[in-house]
Design an enzyme around this catalytic site. Structure first.
Site, PDB file in Angstrom:
ATOM      1  N   TYR A   1      15.188  30.030   8.644  1.00 15.83           N
ATOM      2  CA  TYR A   1      13.931  30.607   9.118  1.00 15.83           C
ATOM      3  C   TYR A   1      13.884  30.620  10.645  1.00 15.83           C
ATOM      4  O   TYR A   1      14.201  29.636  11.305  1.00 15.83           O
ATOM      5  CB  TYR A   1      12.737  29.809   8.594  1.00 15.83           C
ATOM      6  CG  TYR A   1      12.426  30.071   7.140  1.00 15.83           C
ATOM      7  CD1 TYR A   1      12.040  31.333   6.700  1.00 15.83           C
ATOM      8  CD2 TYR A   1      12.494  29.039   6.208  1.00 15.83           C
ATOM      9  CE1 TYR A   1      11.747  31.573   5.367  1.00 15.83           C
ATOM     10  CE2 TYR A   1      12.199  29.256   4.874  1.00 15.83           C
ATOM     11  CZ  TYR A   1      11.824  30.528   4.454  1.00 15.83           C
ATOM     12  OH  TYR A   1      11.534  30.751   3.138  1.00 15.83           O
TER      13      TYR A   1
ATOM     14  N   ARG B   1     -10.510  -0.452  15.300  1.00 21.71           N
ATOM     15  CA  ARG B   1     -10.417   0.405  14.123  1.00 21.71           C
ATOM     16  C   ARG B   1     -11.375  -0.122  13.063  1.00 21.71           C
ATOM     17  O   ARG B   1     -12.365   0.521  12.751  1.00 21.71           O
ATOM     18  CB  ARG B   1      -8.965   0.460  13.636  1.00 21.71           C
ATOM     19  CG  ARG B   1      -8.690   1.522  12.609  1.00 21.71           C
ATOM     20  CD  ARG B   1      -7.212   1.634  12.294  1.00 21.71           C
ATOM     21  NE  ARG B   1      -6.652   0.417  11.705  1.00 21.71           N
ATOM     22  CZ  ARG B   1      -5.398   0.308  11.272  1.00 21.71           C
ATOM     23  NH1 ARG B   1      -4.573   1.343  11.378  1.00 21.71           N
ATOM     24  NH2 ARG B   1      -4.962  -0.817  10.746  1.00 21.71           N
TER      25      ARG B   1
ATOM     26  N   MET C   1      11.175  24.340   2.851  1.00 25.44           N
ATOM     27  CA  MET C   1      10.436  23.571   1.856  1.00 25.44           C
ATOM     28  C   MET C   1      11.354  22.820   0.900  1.00 25.44           C
ATOM     29  O   MET C   1      11.100  21.655   0.558  1.00 25.44           O
ATOM     30  CB  MET C   1       9.494  24.483   1.065  1.00 25.44           C
ATOM     31  CG  MET C   1       8.654  23.736   0.031  1.00 25.44           C
ATOM     32  SD  MET C   1       7.506  24.804  -0.882  1.00 25.44           S
ATOM     33  CE  MET C   1       6.305  25.170   0.395  1.00 25.44           C
TER      34      MET C   1
ATOM     35  N   LYS D   1       0.842  -1.196   0.000  1.00 29.97           N
ATOM     36  CA  LYS D   1       0.000   0.000   0.000  1.00 29.97           C
ATOM     37  C   LYS D   1       0.878   1.248   0.000  1.00 29.97           C
ATOM     38  O   LYS D   1       2.089   1.175   0.209  1.00 29.97           O
ATOM     39  CB  LYS D   1      -0.922  -0.007   1.215  1.00 29.97           C
ATOM     40  CG  LYS D   1      -0.195   0.049   2.551  1.00 29.97           C
ATOM     41  CD  LYS D   1      -1.174  -0.020   3.712  1.00 29.97           C
ATOM     42  CE  LYS D   1      -0.428   0.022   5.046  1.00 29.97           C
ATOM     43  NZ  LYS D   1      -1.364  -0.015   6.185  1.00 29.97           N
TER      44      LYS D   1
END
Length: 362
Positions: free
Chosen positions: A257, A130, A305, A35
Site C-alpha cells: 500500500y 490519575r 491488515m 489485567k
C-alpha cells in the site's frame, strides 16, 4: 487448515520470571498483575502458571469472578474498584478486594449495608495525578471507613509515574515523601503497596508489604535502557507466522500500500500471514527486525491488515512455509516496540483474539 500465525506461551518462563521477582523482593508479598487478559497471554493460563503468588490484580469484575470460579483462593484485587452498588454486592459475594480511589466510590461503599469483612486498597495520589485521594485527605477517608465498619482491612496504595526513568529519581522521591507524610499522621500500622515492575527493580525501599509486578512477569523489561534478557528474564510470548508467498522485485519496483518501499536492487520478498488485525503494529517502519528461519532480516513496506512483507535477501533457502518470528524467543519484543516507537506493553496486550495461542514454545 487455519492461518499459520500463532502465539506460543511459555509457562515455564512465567515461573522463571516469578522467581526473579522473588529474589528482588525478599519478604514482600507478590500480587501478579493479570489485567488485559494477562497482557494478552491468557488470564487463566497465566494464573495457573503463577498459582504460587499471594494475589492477583485485574481490572474488570468479570475477570475477578472468572479467577474465583476457577478455584483461585488468593486475594484478587480490582484495580479500578467498582462502578455500582450491584458490583459491591458481587465483590462481597466472591470475596474480592477493591481499590477505592475517589469520593464517589467512598459514598457508594458507605451507603451499602455492612457484610463480611471488606478488604479495601485505599489509593493515594502522590503525584501521578490519575487516580487516588490527595495525601491530605487520606486520614479523613481512613477514619470514615473505620467508623463505617469496625472489622475492615485497609491497605494503603499508590502508583509511581516515573520509576522506569533514572533521570526522574527526584519524582519518585517526591511521591515517596508524599506517602510518608500521610503515614506520619495516621495511627497504627497499615499495610502498604507501592512498587510496580520498574520500582521492584530500581527502588528496593518501595517494596513494603505488597509488590505489583506486571510486565516483568511476561519477560519484558519496564526499563528503557535494558531488555528483559539483560535483566535475567525469559520471554513468555513468542509470536510466529509463516511465509505464504514469495515475490521477486526488480530495481525500482514498489511494494505494498502506498508503494512506499522502492527496491534499490533486484530482491526476493516474503509475504507473511500477519498484520495489524492480528496485533502487529501498523506503524512499524521498514527496518523493523524479524527472524526468518531463525535468521535476522527486516520488515519492508507498509503493514496491512492481514499481511506484512519481509526482505529475503541473503536467506536463499527461505520460501513459502518458512517460519517467521515476529517477537519473542530470539527477538526481544522491546526491540520491535522500539522500532515501532511504542512499548512492549502495547504489543503484548494488543494481540488479537483471532490469533491462536498455544501453551508451548515453537
Amino acid at each position: 487448515m487455519s492461518r499459520p500465525i500463532r502465539a506460543f506461551i511459555n509457562c515455564a518462563a512465567l515461573r522463571h520470571n516469578l522467581a526473579v521477582v522473588r529474589r528482588h523482593v525478599h519478604q514482600a508479598r507478590i500480587m501478579a498483575v493479570v489485567k488485559a487478559d494477562a497482557y494478552g497471554h491468557g488470564l487463566l493460563r497465566v494464573a495457573r502458571a503463577l498459582d504460587a503468588v499471594d494475589g492477583f490484580a485485574v481490572l474488570e469484575l468479570e475477570a475477578a469472578i472468572q479467577l474465583r470460579e476457577a478455584g483461585f483462593s488468593q486475594l484478587i484485587l480490582l484495580l479500578e474498584g467498582f462502578f455500582s452498588i450491584e458490583e459491591i454486592e458481587a465483590i462481597n459475594h466472591y470475596r474480592l478486594s477493591t481499590v477505592i480511589h475517589c469520593h464517589e466510590q467512598l459514598s457508594m461503599l458507605l451507603a451499602h449495608k455492612k457484610t463480611g469483612k471488606p478488604d479495601i486498597f485505599l489509593k493515594i495520589n502522590t503525584g501521578m495525578n490519575r487516580l487516588g485521594f490527595r495525601p491530605e485527605e487520606g486520614n479523613s477517608v481512613l477514619n470514615r471507613l473505620r467508623q463505617w465498619h469496625t472489622d475492615i482491612s485497609i491497605t494503603l496504595m499508590t502508583h509511581f509515574a516515573c520509576a522506569d526513568d533514572l533521570l526522574e529519581a527526584d519524582h519518585v522521591d517526591q511521591q515517596l515523601g508524599s506517602f510518608a507524610r500521610l503515614e506520619e499522621k495516621r495511627e497504627g500500622c497499615i499495610p502498604r503497596t507501592l512498587a510496580n515492575s520498574a520500582a521492584i527493580l530500581r527502588y528496593p525501599g518501595t517494596h513494603a508489604d505488597w509488590v505489583r509486578p506486571g510486565i516483568i512477569l511476561y519477560g519484558a523489561s519496564p526499563l528503557p535502557d535494558k531488555t528483559g534478557i539483560e535483566l535475567g528474564l525469559q520471554p513468555v510470548m513468542t509470536l510466529t507466522s509463516r511465509i505464504i508467498a514469495v515475490q521477486h522485485l526488480d530495481f525500482s519496483d514498489r511494494l505494498g500500500y502506498g508503494g512506499q518501499f522502492v527496491a534499490d536492487q533486484p530482491m526476493r520478498v516474503g509475504v507473511v500471514a500477519a498484520g495489524y488485525a492480528d496485533g502487529y503494529p501498523r506503524h512499524a517502519p521498514t527496518g523493523t527486525p524479524v527472524l526468518v528461519n531463525g535468521r535476522r532480516t527486516r520488515l519492508i513496506g507498509r503493514v496491512s491488515m492481514d499481511m506484512l512483507t519481509v526482505d529475503l535477501s541473503g536467506i536463499n533457502e527461505a520460501g513459502a512455509g518458512s517460519l517467521v518470528t515476529l517477537w519473542g524467543e530470539g527477538l526481544p519484543v522491546e526491540e520491535v516496540a522500539r522500532s515501532a516507537q511504542t512499548i512492549s506493553y502495547e504489543l503484548l496486550a494488543a494481540l488479537s483474539p483471532r490469533v491462536q495461542t498455544v501453551s508451548s514454545i515453537p
